[in-house]
Write a protein that holds these residues in place. Structure first.
Motif, PDB file in Angstrom:
ATOM      1  N   MET A  17      20.684  54.661 112.429  1.00  0.00           N
ATOM      2  CA  MET A  17      20.540  54.666 113.856  1.00  0.00           C
ATOM      3  C   MET A  17      19.570  55.758 114.281  1.00  0.00           C
ATOM      4  O   MET A  17      18.788  55.549 115.172  1.00  0.00           O
ATOM      5  N   ALA A  18      19.660  56.891 113.641  1.00  0.00           N
ATOM      6  CA  ALA A  18      18.773  57.992 113.984  1.00  0.00           C
ATOM      7  C   ALA A  18      17.343  57.619 113.698  1.00  0.00           C
ATOM      8  O   ALA A  18      16.435  58.032 114.400  1.00  0.00           O
ATOM      9  N   THR A  19      17.098  56.828 112.724  1.00  0.00           N
ATOM     10  CA  THR A  19      15.743  56.416 112.390  1.00  0.00           C
ATOM     11  C   THR A  19      15.168  55.523 113.478  1.00  0.00           C
ATOM     12  O   THR A  19      13.996  55.648 113.823  1.00  0.00           O
ATOM     13  N   ARG A  20      15.941  54.672 114.005  1.00  0.00           N
ATOM     14  CA  ARG A  20      15.474  53.794 115.078  1.00  0.00           C
ATOM     15  C   ARG A  20      15.152  54.618 116.326  1.00  0.00           C
ATOM     16  O   ARG A  20      14.148  54.385 116.979  1.00  0.00           O
ATOM     17  N   LEU A  21      16.004  55.568 116.661  1.00  0.00           N
ATOM     18  CA  LEU A  21      15.771  56.440 117.809  1.00  0.00           C
ATOM     19  C   LEU A  21      14.508  57.263 117.592  1.00  0.00           C
ATOM     20  O   LEU A  21      13.720  57.447 118.508  1.00  0.00           O
ATOM     21  N   GLU A  22      14.324  57.738 116.365  1.00  0.00           N
ATOM     22  CA  GLU A  22      13.107  58.490 116.056  1.00  0.00           C
ATOM     23  C   GLU A  22      11.879  57.624 116.239  1.00  0.00           C
ATOM     24  O   GLU A  22      10.857  58.074 116.754  1.00  0.00           O
ATOM     25  N   HIS A  23      11.930  56.360 115.827  1.00  0.00           N
ATOM     26  CA  HIS A  23      10.805  55.425 115.987  1.00  0.00           C
ATOM     27  C   HIS A  23      10.495  55.198 117.463  1.00  0.00           C
ATOM     28  O   HIS A  23       9.337  55.178 117.874  1.00  0.00           O
ATOM     29  N   VAL A  24      11.523  55.034 118.274  1.00  0.00           N
ATOM     30  CA  VAL A  24      11.334  54.813 119.712  1.00  0.00           C
ATOM     31  C   VAL A  24      10.690  56.044 120.343  1.00  0.00           C
ATOM     32  O   VAL A  24       9.743  55.955 121.127  1.00  0.00           O
ATOM     33  N   VAL A  25      11.199  57.218 119.974  1.00  0.00           N
ATOM     34  CA  VAL A  25      10.640  58.465 120.520  1.00  0.00           C
ATOM     35  C   VAL A  25       9.195  58.612 120.070  1.00  0.00           C
ATOM     36  O   VAL A  25       8.322  58.990 120.862  1.00  0.00           O
ATOM     37  N   ILE A  37       7.059  56.240 119.257  1.00  0.00           N
ATOM     38  CA  ILE A  37       6.248  55.235 119.967  1.00  0.00           C
ATOM     39  C   ILE A  37       5.972  55.703 121.390  1.00  0.00           C
ATOM     40  O   ILE A  37       4.853  55.607 121.885  1.00  0.00           O
ATOM     41  N   ILE A  38       7.018  56.244 122.043  1.00  0.00           N
ATOM     42  CA  ILE A  38       6.840  56.748 123.414  1.00  0.00           C
ATOM     43  C   ILE A  38       5.836  57.901 123.414  1.00  0.00           C
ATOM     44  O   ILE A  38       4.932  57.965 124.247  1.00  0.00           O
ATOM     45  N   LEU A  39       5.984  58.834 122.450  1.00  0.00           N
ATOM     46  CA  LEU A  39       5.054  59.958 122.363  1.00  0.00           C
ATOM     47  C   LEU A  39       3.635  59.491 122.060  1.00  0.00           C
ATOM     48  O   LEU A  39       2.668  60.012 122.612  1.00  0.00           O
ATOM     49  N   LEU A  40       3.506  58.507 121.187  1.00  0.00           N
ATOM     50  CA  LEU A  40       2.194  57.964 120.850  1.00  0.00           C
ATOM     51  C   LEU A  40       1.571  57.283 122.071  1.00  0.00           C
ATOM     52  O   LEU A  40       0.395  57.483 122.373  1.00  0.00           O
ATOM     53  N   ALA A  41       2.352  56.507 122.797  1.00  0.00           N
ATOM     54  CA  ALA A  41       1.854  55.842 124.006  1.00  0.00           C
ATOM     55  C   ALA A  41       1.437  56.890 125.038  1.00  0.00           C
ATOM     56  O   ALA A  41       0.391  56.778 125.680  1.00  0.00           O
ATOM     57  N   TRP A  42       2.266  57.945 125.195  1.00  0.00           N
ATOM     58  CA  TRP A  42       1.934  59.011 126.139  1.00  0.00           C
ATOM     59  C   TRP A  42       0.641  59.709 125.727  1.00  0.00           C
ATOM     60  O   TRP A  42      -0.213  60.001 126.562  1.00  0.00           O
ATOM     61  N   ALA A  43       0.450  59.964 124.429  1.00  0.00           N
ATOM     62  CA  ALA A  43      -0.747  60.640 123.929  1.00  0.00           C
ATOM     63  C   ALA A  43      -1.984  59.775 124.171  1.00  0.00           C
ATOM     64  O   ALA A  43      -3.033  60.265 124.586  1.00  0.00           O
ATOM     65  N   VAL A  44      -1.864  58.486 123.912  1.00  0.00           N
ATOM     66  CA  VAL A  44      -2.997  57.566 124.131  1.00  0.00           C
ATOM     67  C   VAL A  44      -3.338  57.502 125.615  1.00  0.00           C
ATOM     68  O   VAL A  44      -4.497  57.590 126.021  1.00  0.00           O
ATOM     69  N   LEU A  45      -2.323  57.361 126.441  1.00  0.00           N
ATOM     70  CA  LEU A  45      -2.528  57.289 127.887  1.00  0.00           C
ATOM     71  C   LEU A  45      -3.124  58.591 128.416  1.00  0.00           C
ATOM     72  O   LEU A  45      -4.070  58.587 129.200  1.00  0.00           O
ATOM     73  N   ALA A  46      -2.595  59.728 127.981  1.00  0.00           N
ATOM     74  CA  ALA A  46      -3.105  61.024 128.429  1.00  0.00           C
ATOM     75  C   ALA A  46      -4.550  61.209 127.983  1.00  0.00           C
ATOM     76  O   ALA A  46      -5.390  61.710 128.737  1.00  0.00           O
ATOM     77  N   SER A  47      -4.872  60.793 126.755  1.00  0.00           N
ATOM     78  CA  SER A  47      -6.248  60.904 126.260  1.00  0.00           C
ATOM     79  C   SER A  47      -7.190  60.001 127.056  1.00  0.00           C
ATOM     80  O   SER A  47      -8.314  60.391 127.392  1.00  0.00           O
ATOM     81  N   ALA A  48      -6.736  58.792 127.378  1.00  0.00           N
ATOM     82  CA  ALA A  48      -7.565  57.866 128.159  1.00  0.00           C
ATOM     83  C   ALA A  48      -7.810  58.430 129.560  1.00  0.00           C
ATOM     84  O   ALA A  48      -8.934  58.384 130.085  1.00  0.00           O
TER      85      ALA A  48
END
Length: 167
Positions: free
Chosen positions: A1-9, A11-22
């Protein structure tokens, strides 16, 4: 379960980084475009100022008052004229109807906007006279020469007055 939560976090961080960079890239490009536009506007303003300085060398600004002698004053502030213009040219510019005679001393104004000189007798009458405001003295001085002979300085204040005279 912790692995799935880590993946979601992640993905959210990656999306935020891409959006912030754009957004950062967009803002940088916009700032560069605005900087270029500002430089262009500064250059255009310098050209306008240069043109304005050249025009100021060829134009004067005067204030003209027409005093009809009955309490009615007609003000023509910031009247623009070509450098070298006379009191008479200023009057022709601001008045809708001027009647005058040419004499050996210059132009003699007989009527302004339908108000004409009037002779009551050989020693009394009403006539148009012009005056210039002497700032240093704080008073009006009768024009020293005919209106077509007096070249106006920049910033002059002149007055045409319908005056009663008697001698």
């Amino acid at each position: 379960m912790a692995t799935r939560l880590e993946h979601v976090v992640l993905i959210i961080l990656l999306a935020w980084a891409v959006l912030a960079s754009a957004l950062a890239a967009h803002n940088y490009l916009r700032a560069e475009a605005l900087s270029t536009e500002l430089s262009s506007l500064r250059e255009e303003l310098m050209n306008v100022n240069s043109t304005l300085a050249e025009l100021r060398k060829r134009v004067i600004r005067v204030d003209v008052i027409i005093d009809y002698g009955n309490g009615t004053l007609e003000w023509h502030n910031y009247t623009l004229l070509p450098r070298g213009s006379t009191v008479f040219k200023a009057l022709l510019l601001v008045a809708s109807n001027v009647e005058y005679k040419h004499g050996k001393w210059g132009v003699y104004v007989t009527s302004i906007n339908g108000v004409s000189e009037k002779m009551v007798s050989k020693s009394e009458g009403y006539s148009w006279m012009w005056y210039i405001y002497e700032r240093g003295k704080g008073e009006w001085a009768l024009g020293p020469v005919a209106a077509d002979k007096y070249e106006l300085p920049d910033g002059a204040i002149i007055k045409w007055a319908y005056v009663h005279w008697k001698f």
